[in-house]
Design an enzyme around this catalytic site. Structure first.
Site, PDB file in Angstrom:
ATOM      1  N   LYS A   1     -36.313  52.640  45.470  1.00 46.54           N
ATOM      2  CA  LYS A   1     -36.885  53.781  46.202  1.00 46.54           C
ATOM      3  C   LYS A   1     -36.221  53.941  47.565  1.00 46.54           C
ATOM      4  CE  LYS A   1     -39.855  56.177  45.231  1.00 46.54           C
ATOM      5  NZ  LYS A   1     -39.764  57.529  44.595  1.00 46.54           N
TER       6      LYS A   1
ATOM      7  N   ALA B   1     -40.265  59.914  39.280  1.00 50.56           N
ATOM      8  CA  ALA B   1     -39.954  58.562  39.765  1.00 50.56           C
ATOM      9  C   ALA B   1     -40.210  57.535  38.680  1.00 50.56           C
ATOM     10  CB  ALA B   1     -40.810  58.227  40.985  1.00 50.56           C
TER      11      ALA B   1
ATOM     12  N   ASP C   1     -33.696  65.914  32.680  1.00 46.25           N
ATOM     13  CA  ASP C   1     -33.417  64.511  32.974  1.00 46.25           C
ATOM     14  C   ASP C   1     -32.691  64.495  34.313  1.00 46.25           C
ATOM     15  OD1 ASP C   1     -32.526  61.928  33.186  1.00 46.25           O
ATOM     16  OD2 ASP C   1     -31.402  61.912  31.298  1.00 46.25           O
TER      17      ASP C   1
ATOM     18  N   TYR D   1     -38.399  47.753  42.570  1.00 50.18           N
ATOM     19  CA  TYR D   1     -38.997  49.084  42.756  1.00 50.18           C
ATOM     20  C   TYR D   1     -38.778  49.575  44.187  1.00 50.18           C
ATOM     21  CZ  TYR D   1     -42.563  52.632  43.575  1.00 50.18           C
ATOM     22  OH  TYR D   1     -43.218  53.776  43.949  1.00 50.18           O
TER      23      TYR D   1
END
Length: 292
Positions: A129, A60, A36, A125
């Site tokens: 990122k 991701a 993890d 998202y």
């Protein structure tokens, strides 16, 4: 050379493992069940124990629409996890290769996005990122951030598989025709990352930082779908093509805004590493291997 691969069951991670399996490289491939990446202690323990020269982070959170609701989880996986991996890489003197996305841009620019262009993500998202890019670059000087777009391949869920499935189920399909980008074959992304890793391992003079890697020629989702169905018909994977209707982004609303322009310039990666843009048309030659 020793490589640690995270996210080994994703589209790109799966291809990295396949390609490394055919090489002499010693590698450790882990998925979320084995590591993890949001658990800082576990990340450091595995990195210290394995002592990789390179960490390739292919893990991701990629559910673009769901990210609008699962904000905390998106940031944990897309920002915190990469940060811990980069910190661990930095501690042992390793380099980290991290995959990012065209979603860090607004998509409102007309031309090809260069690595130096201003970022302006339009959703959670993309924001998570971009936060991951910043975290990686701050935590480890020896970093390569590889932005890509419109990823597809034989493994995992993607646009090509969705089109093949819908092509068998429906006679008519509406496809968005005002979003442009470069479809990118997951196997080509894997090959690019491995080549960069080899370059880092083999020589001292590397220009670290952000690189773009995606497919050419640039195309719309509508024309990409049309090409997929042409190839599928030619290979007799479909008995007939569905009738396609072009849709505007407004006609196909989604919880998260998609970039209208995902064209990425791939000049920098070609100049530094000799890596050419992904040939997505060539990648469709093996369409019969795309199991639904």
């Amino acid at each position: 050379m020793k490589i640690l691969v995270t996210g080994c069951n994703g589209q790109v991670g799966h291809c990295i493992v396949q390609q490394l399996s055919d090489s002499t490289v010693e590698f450790l491939a882990v998925d979320r069940d084995h590591l993890d990446i949001t658990d800082q202690g576990t990340v450091f323990n595995i990195v210290r124990k394995f002592q990789p020269h390179i960490i390739i982070n292919a893990a991701a959170y990629t559910a673009v629409d769901k990210a609008e609701e699962e904000v905390e989880l998106s940031y944990r996986i897309n920002r915190d996890g990469p940060k811990y991996l980069a910190q661990a890489a930095n501690e042992i003197g390793a380099a980290i290769l991290h995959i990012s996305t065209d979603y860090v841009f607004s998509g409102e620019f007309d031309g090809e996005y260069k690595e130096t262009d201003v970022t302006s993500p339009q959703g959670i998202y993309g924001e998570s990122k971009l936060a991951g890019e910043i975290a990686v670059s701050e935590a480890c000087e020896r970093n390569i951030i590889l932005r890509t777009a419109w990823v597809f391949g034989e493994h995992g869920n993607n646009f090509v598989k969705t089109m093949l499935r819908l092509g068998k189920e429906r006679d008519k399909l509406g496809i968005v025709s005002d979003q442009y980008g470069g479809p990118t074959y997951a196997g080509d992304i894997a090959a690019a990352l491995i080549k960069i890793a080899e370059s880092i391992y083999d020589r001292q003079s590397i220009q670290y930082g952000i690189y773009h890697f995606s497919g050419l020629p640039h195309i719309t989702w509508f024309d990409f779908a049309k090409t997929i169905f042409d190839v599928a018909l030619d290979k007799q994977l479909l008995s007939k093509k569905p009738q396609l209707s072009p849709l505007s982004t407004e006609q196909y609303p989604t919880p998260a805004k998609r970039p209208a322009n995902s064209r990425l310039s791939t000049e920098k990666i070609k100049q530094e590493f000799g890596i050419s843009a992904s040939d997505w048309q060539k990648a469709l030659i093996n369409l019969e291997n795309y199991k639904l």
